[in-house]
Design an enzyme around this catalytic site. Sequence first.
Site, PDB file in Angstrom:
ATOM      1  N   TYR A   1     -18.465   7.848 -18.664  1.00  0.00           N
ATOM      2  CA  TYR A   1     -17.345   8.584 -19.267  1.00  0.00           C
ATOM      3  C   TYR A   1     -16.450   9.207 -18.196  1.00  0.00           C
ATOM      4  O   TYR A   1     -15.256   9.382 -18.414  1.00  0.00           O
ATOM      5  CB  TYR A   1     -17.868   9.701 -20.181  1.00  0.00           C
ATOM      6  CG  TYR A   1     -18.150   9.253 -21.596  1.00  0.00           C
ATOM      7  CD1 TYR A   1     -19.043   8.218 -21.843  1.00  0.00           C
ATOM      8  CD2 TYR A   1     -17.529   9.861 -22.677  1.00  0.00           C
ATOM      9  CE1 TYR A   1     -19.302   7.814 -23.140  1.00  0.00           C
ATOM     10  CE2 TYR A   1     -17.790   9.459 -23.978  1.00  0.00           C
ATOM     11  CZ  TYR A   1     -18.674   8.429 -24.200  1.00  0.00           C
ATOM     12  OH  TYR A   1     -18.931   8.036 -25.486  1.00  0.00           O
TER      13      TYR A   1
ATOM     14  N   LYS B   1     -31.244   1.477 -18.831  1.00  0.00           N
ATOM     15  CA  LYS B   1     -31.274   0.020 -18.644  1.00  0.00           C
ATOM     16  C   LYS B   1     -31.578  -0.264 -17.182  1.00  0.00           C
ATOM     17  O   LYS B   1     -30.741  -0.756 -16.433  1.00  0.00           O
ATOM     18  CB  LYS B   1     -29.921  -0.577 -19.059  1.00  0.00           C
ATOM     19  CG  LYS B   1     -29.735  -0.715 -20.551  1.00  0.00           C
ATOM     20  CD  LYS B   1     -30.514  -1.883 -21.158  1.00  0.00           C
ATOM     21  CE  LYS B   1     -29.897  -3.220 -20.783  1.00  0.00           C
ATOM     22  NZ  LYS B   1     -30.689  -4.363 -21.336  1.00  0.00           N
TER      23      LYS B   1
ATOM     24  N   ASP C   1     -31.670  -0.779 -25.115  1.00  0.00           N
ATOM     25  CA  ASP C   1     -31.443  -1.733 -26.210  1.00  0.00           C
ATOM     26  C   ASP C   1     -32.670  -1.799 -27.122  1.00  0.00           C
ATOM     27  O   ASP C   1     -32.554  -1.761 -28.352  1.00  0.00           O
ATOM     28  CB  ASP C   1     -31.043  -3.117 -25.674  1.00  0.00           C
ATOM     29  CG  ASP C   1     -32.041  -3.704 -24.676  1.00  0.00           C
ATOM     30  OD1 ASP C   1     -32.875  -2.947 -24.134  1.00  0.00           O
ATOM     31  OD2 ASP C   1     -31.984  -4.930 -24.431  1.00  0.00           O
TER      32      ASP C   1
ATOM     33  N   ASP D   1     -24.282   8.327 -26.897  1.00  0.00           N
ATOM     34  CA  ASP D   1     -23.205   8.217 -27.879  1.00  0.00           C
ATOM     35  C   ASP D   1     -23.578   7.190 -28.942  1.00  0.00           C
ATOM     36  O   ASP D   1     -23.499   7.447 -30.146  1.00  0.00           O
ATOM     37  CB  ASP D   1     -21.906   7.821 -27.158  1.00  0.00           C
ATOM     38  CG  ASP D   1     -20.733   7.713 -28.115  1.00  0.00           C
ATOM     39  OD1 ASP D   1     -20.611   8.577 -28.999  1.00  0.00           O
ATOM     40  OD2 ASP D   1     -19.944   6.757 -27.981  1.00  0.00           O
TER      41      ASP D   1
ATOM     42  N   ASP E   1     -25.190   7.747 -33.054  1.00  0.00           N
ATOM     43  CA  ASP E   1     -24.565   7.228 -34.283  1.00  0.00           C
ATOM     44  C   ASP E   1     -25.576   6.441 -35.107  1.00  0.00           C
ATOM     45  O   ASP E   1     -25.593   6.509 -36.337  1.00  0.00           O
ATOM     46  CB  ASP E   1     -23.356   6.331 -33.952  1.00  0.00           C
ATOM     47  CG  ASP E   1     -22.031   7.105 -33.978  1.00  0.00           C
ATOM     48  OD1 ASP E   1     -22.048   8.317 -33.669  1.00  0.00           O
ATOM     49  OD2 ASP E   1     -20.991   6.506 -34.308  1.00  0.00           O
TER      50      ASP E   1
HETATM   51  C1  IPM Z   1     -19.017  11.696 -29.917  1.00  0.00           C
HETATM   52  C2  IPM Z   1     -17.703  10.991 -29.982  1.00  0.00           C
HETATM   53  C3  IPM Z   1     -16.944  11.177 -28.686  1.00  0.00           C
HETATM   54  C4  IPM Z   1     -17.748  10.520 -27.590  1.00  0.00           C
HETATM   55  C5  IPM Z   1     -15.485  10.672 -28.697  1.00  0.00           C
HETATM   56  C6  IPM Z   1     -14.681  11.291 -29.810  1.00  0.00           C
HETATM   57  C7  IPM Z   1     -14.821  10.887 -27.371  1.00  0.00           C
HETATM   58  O1  IPM Z   1     -17.899   9.651 -30.297  1.00  0.00           O
HETATM   59  O2  IPM Z   1     -19.025  12.913 -29.665  1.00  0.00           O
HETATM   60  O3  IPM Z   1     -20.056  11.057 -30.114  1.00  0.00           O
HETATM   61  O4  IPM Z   1     -17.634   9.317 -27.347  1.00  0.00           O
HETATM   62  O5  IPM Z   1     -18.506  11.241 -26.942  1.00  0.00           O
HETATM   63 MG    MG Z   2     -19.905   9.163 -30.766  1.00  0.00          MG
END
Ligand code: IPM
Ligand code: MG
Length: 369
Positions: free
Chosen positions: A141, A192, A225, A249, A253
């Site tokens: 990042y 990884k 993975d 990240d 999710d």
């Molecule tokens: C998260 C989001 C952020 C990230 C974006 C909005 C920059 O996806 O907080 O998970 O990638 O960290």
């Molecule tokens: Mg995210």
Amino acid sequence: MTRTLFLLPGDGIGPEAMAEVEKLISVMNADENAGFETATGLVGGSAYDEHGQAISEDDMARAMAADAVLFGAVGGPKWDGVPYEARPEAGLLRLRKDMELFANLRPAICYPALADSSSLKRDVVEGLDILIVRELTGGVYFGEPKDIIDLGNGQKRGIDTQVYDTFEIERISGVAFELARTRSNKVCSMEKRNVMKSGVLWNEVVTATHKARYSDVELTHMLADAGGMQLVRWPKQFDVIVTDNLFGDMLSDVAAMLTGSLGMLPSASLGAPNPRSGKRKALYEPVHGSAPDIAGRGIANPIAMIASFAMCLRYSFEMVAEADRLEKAIAGVLDDGLRTADLMSPGMTEVGTAAMGDAVVAKYRALAA
Ligand code: IPM
Ligand code: MG
């Protein structure tokens, strides 16, 4: 006693979700003398529209000075064309970087009432309680160089740099081990190392940190993975997962869907404790994004935002009883059958954002009695 909160509702459904937390703050001030003082700023697209940047210097300063920052969400198609440096996400990344919020805690808890809302089978997710600890201020990042360069032959080259130093891996794994000790005492580190040098170092440093200071905690390693696959195969094998910025990240999710909806996952982003006051800089945000497709319709799920506030009570203000009560209130309204659209299933009562927020507030007050 005053407790200062800086609110950054942001874009899309951010402001709608934040409004429900503001109700709670008012009630806690009135009923419990909680002493919260709030100020509100702009971040993301809404800040760009006003100031031409994703967060103004003024709001940055106010975020740095507050006891805690509550953050909604940023982004939306409206700002697709803005310069890269001013895109909505840049506001969030700057907050994380400048406040040095290196530790991102993303708990994925499957409330009993929601075990059937997940896309996975009930027995896979029922009773799930895992914590993803994501490194938040390093890795790909922020690594340099980060650029698109023109190769001059009709070709361009996009470059991002994955880079981790020893101290960054040490401090994030320390947070993971400490938290594991308060839970089921297990950490799984994901990287990884089979293709990335940063993964080799990550693995080495986590192993060394464990050996030096946390050998009482059970440590395992997984390739990221395979970790993603195991998260959907049998997530209950995990307690704490520690991983880098990018993998964290993605994996968080995935973990969000285990809980029934992306609208359920809160997060806390913490800095190191100040050596004098012991206080950490902190920002609390739902994992879901700005959901522009449903913004402004009053149907967004405010629970991730409210649960993020519960984390704020716990980690910034040591208001543990209040945090427990708020989490119980969330579980309670779900038990009562209330569902926002994202969680809706037959036989349940569909409610909008405000009604869900009101129900949580009412339950929170009832639980005090
Ligand atoms: C998260 C989001 C952020 C990230 C974006 C909005 C920059 O996806 O907080 O998970 O990638 O960290
Ligand atoms: Mg995210």
